[in-house]
Design a protein around this motif. Structure first.
Motif, PDB file in Angstrom:
ATOM      1  N   ASN A  51      -4.403  -2.637  -5.117  1.00 37.73           N
ATOM      2  CA  ASN A  51      -4.954  -3.355  -4.074  1.00 37.73           C
ATOM      3  C   ASN A  51      -7.475  -3.271  -3.951  1.00 37.73           C
ATOM      4  O   ASN A  51      -7.621  -3.758  -3.968  1.00 37.73           O
TER       5      ASN A  51
ATOM      6  N   ASP B 264      -0.340  -7.133   3.746  1.00 38.47           N
ATOM      7  CA  ASP B 264       0.234  -6.112   3.631  1.00 38.47           C
ATOM      8  C   ASP B 264       0.481  -4.956   4.137  1.00 38.47           C
ATOM      9  O   ASP B 264       1.317  -4.233   4.336  1.00 38.47           O
TER      10      ASP B 264
ATOM     11  N   ILE C 116      -6.860  -0.203   4.690  1.00 39.10           N
ATOM     12  CA  ILE C 116      -7.572  -0.670   3.964  1.00 39.10           C
ATOM     13  C   ILE C 116      -8.454   0.267   3.398  1.00 39.10           C
ATOM     14  O   ILE C 116      -9.635  -0.234   2.372  1.00 39.10           O
TER      15      ILE C 116
ATOM     16  N   GLY D 279       0.619  -1.004  -0.032  1.00 41.08           N
ATOM     17  CA  GLY D 279       0.004  -0.161   0.186  1.00 41.08           C
ATOM     18  C   GLY D 279       0.721   1.093  -0.077  1.00 41.08           C
ATOM     19  O   GLY D 279       0.461   2.265  -0.044  1.00 41.08           O
TER      20      GLY D 279
ATOM     21  N   ILE E 122       1.379  -8.528  -5.618  1.00 45.16           N
ATOM     22  CA  ILE E 122      -0.131  -8.838  -5.961  1.00 45.16           C
ATOM     23  C   ILE E 122      -0.803 -10.913  -6.059  1.00 45.16           C
ATOM     24  O   ILE E 122      -1.092 -10.728  -5.714  1.00 45.16           O
TER      25      ILE E 122
ATOM     26  N   LEU F 215      -4.668  -7.928   3.163  1.00 46.58           N
ATOM     27  CA  LEU F 215      -4.569  -6.411   3.309  1.00 46.58           C
ATOM     28  C   LEU F 215      -3.806  -6.455   4.786  1.00 46.58           C
ATOM     29  O   LEU F 215      -2.657  -5.728   5.007  1.00 46.58           O
TER      30      LEU F 215
ATOM     31  N   ASP G 275      -8.231   2.847   0.932  1.00 46.85           N
ATOM     32  CA  ASP G 275      -7.594   1.737   0.054  1.00 46.85           C
ATOM     33  C   ASP G 275      -8.921   1.275  -1.223  1.00 46.85           C
ATOM     34  O   ASP G 275      -9.696   0.987  -2.401  1.00 46.85           O
TER      35      ASP G 275
ATOM     36  N   SER H 293     -10.734 -10.653   1.535  1.00 45.14           N
ATOM     37  CA  SER H 293      -9.838  -9.689   1.305  1.00 45.14           C
ATOM     38  C   SER H 293      -8.957  -8.768   2.255  1.00 45.14           C
ATOM     39  O   SER H 293      -7.721  -8.095   2.558  1.00 45.14           O
TER      40      SER H 293
ATOM     41  N   LYS I 214      -1.153 -12.718  -3.258  1.00 44.79           N
ATOM     42  CA  LYS I 214      -1.880 -12.039  -2.594  1.00 44.79           C
ATOM     43  C   LYS I 214      -3.232 -12.829  -2.322  1.00 44.79           C
ATOM     44  O   LYS I 214      -4.472 -12.675  -1.827  1.00 44.79           O
TER      45      LYS I 214
ATOM     46  N   THR J 295      -9.234  -5.993  -5.498  1.00 47.39           N
ATOM     47  CA  THR J 295     -10.286  -7.048  -4.024  1.00 47.39           C
ATOM     48  C   THR J 295     -11.857  -6.444  -5.074  1.00 47.39           C
ATOM     49  O   THR J 295     -12.310  -8.135  -5.448  1.00 47.39           O
TER      50      THR J 295
ATOM     51  N   ASP K 100      -0.303   2.011  -5.803  1.00 46.21           N
ATOM     52  CA  ASP K 100      -0.184   0.528  -5.096  1.00 46.21           C
ATOM     53  C   ASP K 100      -2.550   0.417  -4.569  1.00 46.21           C
ATOM     54  O   ASP K 100      -2.538  -1.169  -4.328  1.00 46.21           O
TER      55      ASP K 100
END
Length: 202
Positions: A71, A138, A145, A4, A28, A134, A148, A130, A31, A75, A67
């Motif tokens: 995300n 992350d 979050i 992030g 990515i 994160l 994002d 998700s 994740k 997601t 970033d």
């Protein structure tokens, strides 16, 4: 590995995209795997994120949150794919060959060490998976979050709380396979450890 965070020296041209993708695509992809539990689907998700980023690259860079946008795209596509799996298609646009080629080794590592965690994650709703990824992979804060993903911080907290409680329950139910007297690792610790294990095979 905080995806992030801002990417230093990023430019809005194609070279900038390729430099960003060469670093971020493997992250990515990892994740995506933790979200969906399947490397083929993770490859599709990663490719879809790259295509989406490429098509809007200049605008995203000008917005200053590259970033974070990635995300949100990841997601969104993951959650959408769980609702309408027939919509997922493999994209083969001319994009950087940035995806790492160590799927089998990484999969063997995960399956041998933390398959209970992956199985537990698979039981959670996509939205909960998700935010857990994160937050604990992350290492993003609740506020990051929320920013994002474009949702309320309270929603993030609720999903985290429910997801962690479900993981604890699932892992406790499967703890009979552990050595007697050996504590079962907390879900947050296992998520972080699993991510590190995946990263070391890349």
């Amino acid at each position: 590995m905080q995806a992030g965070s801002s990417f230093p020296g990023i430019t809005a041209d194609e070279r900038g995209f390729r430099e960003w993708a060469s670093v971020r695509a493997p992250i990515i992809r990892r994740k995506a795997y933790l979200m969906c539990g399947n490397w083929d689907t993770a490859d599709d998700l990663c490719q879809e994120v790259l295509v989406s980023m490429y098509s809007r690259w200049a605008k995203v860079v000008r917005g200053g949150s590259v970033d974070a946008y990635a995300n949100r795209v990841l997601t969104g596509k993951f959650v959408d794919g769980t609702r309408k799996p027939w919509r997922r298609e493999r994209t083969v646009d001319d994009l950087p060959e940035a995806i790492d080629n160590t799927s089998n080794a990484a999969m063997d590592t995960v399956e041998s060490s933390d398959s209970p965690l992956m199985k537990a994650l698979a039981t959670l709703p996509a939205a909960q998976r998700s935010v857990l990824v994160l937050r604990f992979v992350d290492d993003l804060t609740v506020e990051e979050i929320a920013s994002d993903l474009g949702i309320a911080a309270g929603t993030v907290k609720s999903r985290l709380s429910r997801g962690l409680e479900a993981l604890r329950s699932q892992l406790a139910d499967g703890s009979s396979t552990h050595e007697p007297g050996t504590p079962v690792a907390a879900p947050t610790q296992k998520l972080s450890s699993l991510s590190i294990g995946l990263e070391s095979t890349s």
